[in-house]
Write a protein that holds these residues in place. Structure first.
Motif, PDB file in Angstrom:
ATOM      1  N   ILE A  73       1.812  30.298  19.506  1.00 37.67           N
ATOM      2  CA  ILE A  73       1.528  29.042  19.699  1.00 37.67           C
ATOM      3  C   ILE A  73       0.087  28.773  20.525  1.00 37.67           C
ATOM      4  N   GLU A  74      -0.707  28.126  20.134  1.00 40.05           N
ATOM      5  CA  GLU A  74      -2.017  28.191  20.845  1.00 40.05           C
ATOM      6  C   GLU A  74      -2.187  27.108  21.740  1.00 40.05           C
ATOM      7  N   ARG A  75      -1.488  25.912  21.510  1.00 35.23           N
ATOM      8  CA  ARG A  75      -1.822  24.799  22.396  1.00 35.23           C
ATOM      9  C   ARG A  75      -0.463  23.730  22.276  1.00 35.23           C
ATOM     10  N   ALA A  76      -0.492  22.761  23.134  1.00 36.91           N
ATOM     11  CA  ALA A  76       0.496  21.673  22.987  1.00 36.91           C
ATOM     12  C   ALA A  76       0.060  20.803  21.911  1.00 36.91           C
ATOM     13  N   SER A  77       0.853  19.713  21.566  1.00 36.07           N
ATOM     14  CA  SER A  77       0.403  18.755  20.578  1.00 36.07           C
ATOM     15  C   SER A  77       0.585  19.417  19.175  1.00 36.07           C
ATOM     16  N   THR A  78       1.314  20.459  19.014  1.00 39.58           N
ATOM     17  CA  THR A  78       1.525  20.935  17.636  1.00 39.58           C
ATOM     18  C   THR A  78       2.804  21.103  17.249  1.00 39.58           C
ATOM     19  N   GLU A  79       3.155  21.220  16.002  1.00 37.86           N
ATOM     20  CA  GLU A  79       4.620  21.376  15.403  1.00 37.86           C
ATOM     21  C   GLU A  79       5.226  22.821  15.874  1.00 37.86           C
ATOM     22  N   PRO A  80       4.409  23.777  16.131  1.00 38.32           N
ATOM     23  CA  PRO A  80       5.374  25.049  16.842  1.00 38.32           C
ATOM     24  C   PRO A  80       5.526  24.789  18.095  1.00 38.32           C
ATOM     25  N   TYR A  81       4.617  23.857  19.098  1.00 43.86           N
ATOM     26  CA  TYR A  81       4.888  23.783  20.385  1.00 43.86           C
ATOM     27  C   TYR A  81       6.098  22.588  20.451  1.00 43.86           C
ATOM     28  N   ALA A  82       6.269  21.612  19.508  1.00 41.71           N
ATOM     29  CA  ALA A  82       7.270  20.586  19.578  1.00 41.71           C
ATOM     30  C   ALA A  82       8.500  21.426  19.286  1.00 41.71           C
ATOM     31  N   ARG A  83       8.644  22.357  18.375  1.00 38.77           N
ATOM     32  CA  ARG A  83       9.819  23.223  18.027  1.00 38.77           C
ATOM     33  C   ARG A  83      10.078  23.991  19.242  1.00 38.77           C
ATOM     34  N   LEU A  84       9.197  24.619  19.872  1.00 37.06           N
ATOM     35  CA  LEU A  84       9.418  25.280  21.117  1.00 37.06           C
ATOM     36  C   LEU A  84      10.153  24.432  22.413  1.00 37.06           C
ATOM     37  N   LEU A  85       9.595  23.330  22.441  1.00 42.77           N
ATOM     38  CA  LEU A  85      10.207  22.356  23.443  1.00 42.77           C
ATOM     39  C   LEU A  85      11.893  22.087  22.979  1.00 42.77           C
ATOM     40  N   ALA A  86      11.994  21.745  21.698  1.00 41.21           N
ATOM     41  CA  ALA A  86      13.419  21.676  21.363  1.00 41.21           C
ATOM     42  C   ALA A  86      14.424  22.845  21.531  1.00 41.21           C
ATOM     43  N   ASP A  87      13.769  23.848  20.841  1.00 41.55           N
ATOM     44  CA  ASP A  87      14.589  25.032  21.099  1.00 41.55           C
ATOM     45  C   ASP A  87      15.048  25.433  22.406  1.00 41.55           C
ATOM     46  N   THR A  88      13.870  25.291  23.363  1.00 39.63           N
ATOM     47  CA  THR A  88      14.068  25.761  24.862  1.00 39.63           C
ATOM     48  C   THR A  88      15.006  24.637  25.295  1.00 39.63           C
ATOM     49  N   VAL A  89      14.814  23.306  25.347  1.00 34.65           N
ATOM     50  CA  VAL A  89      15.726  22.538  26.254  1.00 34.65           C
ATOM     51  C   VAL A  89      17.162  22.582  25.394  1.00 34.65           C
ATOM     52  N   ARG A  90      17.243  22.615  24.300  1.00 36.39           N
ATOM     53  CA  ARG A  90      18.670  23.031  23.564  1.00 36.39           C
ATOM     54  C   ARG A  90      19.479  24.155  24.289  1.00 36.39           C
ATOM     55  N   THR A  91      18.617  25.350  24.397  1.00 34.05           N
ATOM     56  CA  THR A  91      19.102  26.657  25.047  1.00 34.05           C
ATOM     57  C   THR A  91      19.562  26.261  26.471  1.00 34.05           C
ATOM     58  N   ARG A  92      18.456  25.785  27.112  1.00 33.43           N
ATOM     59  CA  ARG A  92      18.690  25.763  28.800  1.00 33.43           C
ATOM     60  C   ARG A  92      19.724  24.740  29.053  1.00 33.43           C
ATOM     61  N   LEU A  93      20.096  23.747  28.226  1.00 36.04           N
ATOM     62  CA  LEU A  93      20.948  22.860  28.352  1.00 36.04           C
ATOM     63  C   LEU A  93      22.362  23.019  27.652  1.00 36.04           C
ATOM     64  N   ASP A  94      22.167  24.123  27.124  1.00 33.85           N
ATOM     65  CA  ASP A  94      23.602  24.538  26.123  1.00 33.85           C
ATOM     66  C   ASP A  94      23.977  23.284  25.331  1.00 33.85           C
ATOM     67  N   ALA A  95      22.991  22.716  24.753  1.00 36.45           N
ATOM     68  CA  ALA A  95      23.332  21.698  23.888  1.00 36.45           C
ATOM     69  C   ALA A  95      23.505  21.912  22.468  1.00 36.45           C
TER      70      ALA A  95
END
Length: 161
Positions: A73-95
């Motif tokens: 991931i090179e920068r924010a505002s990209t599809e890979p970054y959006a996925r990183l956000l979704a995966d990370t918040v899901r994992t951290r909140l056990d959602a």
């Protein structure tokens, strides 16, 4: 919020019915996603938490995602970054589900070269991942926030249908 609330009600009912939960990491929607989902009575049954991850400081503090971002991931505002956000918040909140949103609302573009009206949205689940890019072509900040919020909730509704 008038357009977001019916979607949020549908999503909330479905998540409660399925005994599932959601975590949100949003940026250019500025909290609209969380606010819409929390406007539904009984939201504590499905809403694990959410954050406005608007800066690298917030990204590091709330999600423990380093700066610079992990390769590839090179920068924010990209599809890979959006996925990183979704995966990370899901994992951290056990959602059950994670939703990540990142973009440029306007009236100008962002420092990465994206024009106003650009967002990337990801929804992830145990065996599910969908990521999209939306380009509104508008420089109207508030209209873009609304459009991004509606599309993000539509994407979530599709995922949990």
């Amino acid at each position: 919020m008038d357009l977001l609330l019916p979607l949020a009600e549908k999503i909330g009912a479905r998540l409660k019915q399925r005994n599932q939960t959601i975590g949100i990491a949003e940026s250019s929607t500025g909290g609209l996603l969380s606010a819409a989902l929390l406007s539904v009575g009984g939201a504590s049954a499905y809403f694990r938490g959410g954050g406005v991850i608007y800066t690298a400081y917030a990204r590091k503090a709330f999600l423990d995602i380093p700066n610079p971002l992990p390769a590839p991931i090179e920068r924010a505002s990209t599809e890979p970054y959006a996925r990183l956000l979704a995966d990370t918040v899901r994992t951290r909140l056990d959602a059950s589900w994670g939703l990540g949103e990142t973009g440029a609302t306007g009236p100008t573009g962002n420092r990465y070269g994206d024009q106003a009206g650009h967002t990337c949205i990801a929804v992830t689940g145990a065996n599910y991942c969908k990521v999209i890019t939306l380009e509104t072509g508008s420089t109207d900040r508030v209209a873009n926030m609304r459009a991004f919020g509606i599309r993000a909730l539509e994407l979530l509704a599709e995922a949990i249908a």
